[in-house]
Design a protein around this motif. Sequence first.
Motif, mmCIF file in Angstrom:
data_model
loop_
_atom_site.group_PDB
_atom_site.id
_atom_site.type_symbol
_atom_site.label_atom_id
_atom_site.label_comp_id
_atom_site.label_asym_id
_atom_site.label_seq_id
_atom_site.Cartn_x
_atom_site.Cartn_y
_atom_site.Cartn_z
ATOM 1 N N ARG B 87 0.841 -1.191 0.000
ATOM 2 C CA ARG B 87 0.000 0.000 0.000
ATOM 3 C C ARG B 87 0.876 1.240 0.000
ATOM 4 O O ARG B 87 1.825 1.336 0.785
ATOM 5 C CB ARG B 87 -0.902 0.009 1.237
ATOM 6 C CG ARG B 87 -1.814 1.225 1.306
ATOM 7 C CD ARG B 87 -2.809 1.117 2.435
ATOM 8 N NE ARG B 87 -2.185 1.302 3.736
ATOM 9 C CZ ARG B 87 -2.836 1.171 4.895
ATOM 10 N NH1 ARG B 87 -4.109 0.846 4.915
ATOM 11 N NH2 ARG B 87 -2.204 1.347 6.030
ATOM 12 N N ASP B 90 0.272 5.961 3.651
ATOM 13 C CA ASP B 90 -1.069 6.213 4.202
ATOM 14 C C ASP B 90 -0.954 6.982 5.515
ATOM 15 O O ASP B 90 -1.471 6.555 6.539
ATOM 16 C CB ASP B 90 -1.785 4.867 4.407
ATOM 17 C CG ASP B 90 -3.245 5.034 4.842
ATOM 18 O OD1 ASP B 90 -3.869 6.035 4.459
ATOM 19 O OD2 ASP B 90 -3.744 4.159 5.562
ATOM 20 N N ARG B 113 -4.511 13.688 3.979
ATOM 21 C CA ARG B 113 -3.850 12.474 4.421
ATOM 22 C C ARG B 113 -3.788 11.464 3.271
ATOM 23 O O ARG B 113 -4.417 11.646 2.235
ATOM 24 C CB ARG B 113 -4.582 11.875 5.620
ATOM 25 C CG ARG B 113 -6.062 11.684 5.442
ATOM 26 C CD ARG B 113 -6.646 10.798 6.516
ATOM 27 N NE ARG B 113 -6.048 9.490 6.468
ATOM 28 C CZ ARG B 113 -6.555 8.385 7.003
ATOM 29 N NH1 ARG B 113 -7.677 8.433 7.670
ATOM 30 N NH2 ARG B 113 -5.943 7.227 6.895
ATOM 31 N N MET B 184 -8.110 0.799 -1.826
ATOM 32 C CA MET B 184 -8.798 0.575 -0.560
ATOM 33 C C MET B 184 -10.205 1.145 -0.702
ATOM 34 O O MET B 184 -10.383 2.246 -1.229
ATOM 35 C CB MET B 184 -8.116 1.332 0.582
ATOM 36 C CG MET B 184 -6.697 0.929 0.877
ATOM 37 S SD MET B 184 -6.563 -0.507 1.953
ATOM 38 C CE MET B 184 -7.266 0.108 3.468
ATOM 39 N N GLU B 186 -12.674 2.524 1.708
ATOM 40 C CA GLU B 186 -12.751 2.896 3.127
ATOM 41 C C GLU B 186 -13.438 4.241 3.347
ATOM 42 O O GLU B 186 -13.694 4.627 4.483
ATOM 43 C CB GLU B 186 -11.355 2.879 3.765
ATOM 44 C CG GLU B 186 -10.314 3.707 3.033
ATOM 45 C CD GLU B 186 -8.904 3.539 3.616
ATOM 46 O OE1 GLU B 186 -8.763 3.133 4.778
ATOM 47 O OE2 GLU B 186 -7.928 3.830 2.884
ATOM 48 N N ASP B 210 -11.376 2.318 8.926
ATOM 49 C CA ASP B 210 -11.758 3.656 8.463
ATOM 50 C C ASP B 210 -13.184 3.670 7.919
ATOM 51 O O ASP B 210 -13.911 4.639 8.119
ATOM 52 C CB ASP B 210 -10.780 4.159 7.388
ATOM 53 C CG ASP B 210 -9.613 4.923 8.006
ATOM 54 O OD1 ASP B 210 -9.779 5.482 9.103
ATOM 55 O OD2 ASP B 210 -8.531 4.961 7.387
HETATM 56 MG MG LIG Z 1 -7.376 3.547 6.350
#
Ligand SMILES: [Mg+2]
Lengths: 337, 337
Positions: B87, B90, B113, B184, B186, B210
Motif C-alpha cells: 500500500r 497512508d 492524508r 482501498m 474505506e 476507516d
Molecule cells: Mg485507512
Amino acid sequence: YEFYQQHLQTFCALPACTADGVKVTLQANIELPDEADIALKNGATGIGLLRTEFMYMARSTPPSEQDQFEGYKALVEKIHPSPVTIRTLDVGGDKFVQDLSLQDEANPAMGLRSIRLSLHEKHLFRIQLRAILRASAYGRVRLLFPMISGVAEVRACRKILAEVMDELRKEHVAFDENLPVGIMIETPSAVFLADLLAREVDFFSVGTNDLIQYCLAVDRSNEHVAYLYDPCHPAILRALKTISDAARQAGISASICGEMAAEPMYSLVLLAMGYTDMSMNSCGLSRVKKIMRQWHSADGHALLEQILSRSTATQIAADLRQTVLRHFPDDMQEWEI
Amino acid sequence: YEFYQQHLQTFCALPACTADGVKVTLQANIELPDEADIALKNGATGIGLLRTEFMYMARSTPPSEQDQFEGYKALVEKIHPSPVTIRTLDVGGDKFVQDLSLQDEANPAMGLRSIRLSLHEKHLFRIQLRAILRASAYGRVRLLFPMISGVAEVRACRKILAEVMDELRKEHVAFDENLPVGIMIETPSAVFLADLLAREVDFFSVGTNDLIQYCLAVDRSNEHVAYLYDPCHPAILRALKTISDAARQAGISASICGEMAAEPMYSLVLLAMGYTDMSMNSCGLSRVKKIMRQWHSADGHALLEQILSRSTATQIAADLRQTVLRHFPDDMQEWEI
Ligand SMILES: [Mg+2]
Ligand SMILES: [Mg+2]
C-alpha cells in the motif's frame, strides 16, 4: 449586480413553482429569531431550520426551559400559520458551547457532538424538548433531531420525547399532540439505512454540508482538501437520490437544508430528484425562485438522467454549466459559476 | 488460555477452507518487514497489506528510492511465491510523519492524508511507485492505493503510475508489466461508487476500520463516542455487502483488511458476503482458520439473511452471539465476546 438584486426582489411575493406548475416550498434557515422578518420579507413560507445553538451561545450556563420556551414561542407565533422546524442542539464540529463542548477531541467533527451530546446530557435534552413542546401549542412546530446515525438512536430520542410528553400531560401543559418528528440525514450511515429510518419518523431533512463532508471524508473547513468538497461529486448525487427515493417509498417528506439548495444550478438537480421542499439562507430564496419559475421539470429529468450516468464531478459540473448556459444565459454571470 | 493458544497452533499448517470445502485465503497485515516470519509461521499465504509508513517514520528526510526498493524487494523475495500487497503511503489520521503531516488541521482524519498527500507531494509519490515497481520484478507484488474517494482520484493515480512505468521502460529497468492495481474501499463515497470504481481497478481491499469510522462519523480513537463504533451496525453490513456485490459483478476480487476480519464471529459474516480473501494481524490467523474449518457455508447464508433483516446493531450482535453459542460453545469464552 445591484440591478439584478432589485430584479430578484420582484420574485419575493410570487408563488414558488416551475413553469409547468410543479409546486415548490421554499423556506428559510435561521440562526436567530430576529432573522425571521428578513425571511418573511424574502418570501419564505416557513422556517425550514431553526438552529437553536443561539440559545446556548455567549452565556456561562445553559438556558432555562422558560427562556427557551419564550424564544421559540415568539418565533412560532410570528411565523404562524407557516411552520417552524426546530432542530435540537447541534453543537460540536465547528460550533462550540462553553462547558458543554469537549476540548480534547482529535477529530471533533466525528466526536461527541449534536444529538450524541443531547443523549449524553439527558437533563439538558429534556429541558429543550419541554420548551419546544410547549411552544408547539402556539403554532405549527416540527421537531428535528440532528446527526442521526441509526435506528437505535432515533428510538432513544423518541423514548425521551415520549417521557417528556407524558410529564407535560400530567402537568396539564398544552402542546401539539401531533407534532411531526423528523431527523437530519447527514451521516453516510443514515443514507445506507434511509429506508429503515423512513419508517421511524415523519420527515427527513437532508443536511448537505455535513453529508458531503462525511461521505467524502473531507473536512469542509480545511483549505488543504477543499478541492475535494464538491456537491456534484457522483457519490453525493447518488446519496441524495437514495434518500429521496426512500422517503417517497415510505410516504414521508424529504427537504434539503444545506447550502447546496441555495445554488440555483444545484436546486434544479435537487428538484429533479424529488426534493420539492428546500430551506436555505434567506438571501438565496428569490434567486432560486426565479429559476424555478422559468424551469420545466421535464428538462430536469433529462438533466438528472444525464448527470447520474457520469463518473466524475468534472463531467457533471460541465453538464450543469452547459444546461445553465442554454436556459439561463443572463443569470449565469450573476451566480459566479 | 495458554492451552487454547497451543491448540490453535495446530491449525497454522492446515489449509484454510470451510467444512464444506469453500476455499478461503488468509493473509497477514504487517507494519514492518521483520514481521513476515511471524506471518509465515502463523500460516499466512501472503501479505495482504504491507503498510509502508515504517519507511518514513523515525527519520528526518523521506526514504530514497533505493532504500525503499531494497526493503520491498527483501520482503517480496521472502514471501515468494505468495503475493505481497504493498500500500502506498497512508499517513495522516492517526499516523504522522515528520515534515509531511500538517499540524494545523481541525479534523486530521478528514484532512490532507493518505493518497491525498501522495497526489499533493507527487515527487515523493513517484519515488515510492518506482521503488514498488522495481521490487515487483522479484516476486508477486500487488499495488494498493489508500483512501480513494472517487473515479477521478483513481485515474490521477493510474496516470502517474503509467508515467513512472514509461520512465522505467525507457531506463530498461525490470518490473512486472501485469502488476495488479487495487484500491482501498474505506470512504463512504467509494461505497456509493463501488460499481464504477470496480471498472477502474484489478481489486478492492476493504479497510473496515476507516470505513466504519467515516460511515458512522465516529472517530474510532475517541473514547466519548466509542460506544457508536460498531462493526455490526446495520449500515456497515449493508456497505460491506454493496462492495462485495459490486466486485463480484465486475469480476474483480475484494478482500478485507481491517480488524473486523480477525474477529471469528465477524469473519463468518464476511465470508457469507463473499469475502473469501481476508488479511489480518498474524495473531488472528489461526483463530479464524479454526472456525472456518468447522463452519458450513450454508449456515453462513442463513445467518447473513437473518442479520441483514435487522435494524439495530444490538439485535445483530445478539444473533451473532447466539450463532456462536450454538456452533462454537467451547471457543466462545476465549474470544471474550
Ligand atoms: Mg485507512
Ligand atoms: Mg450538520
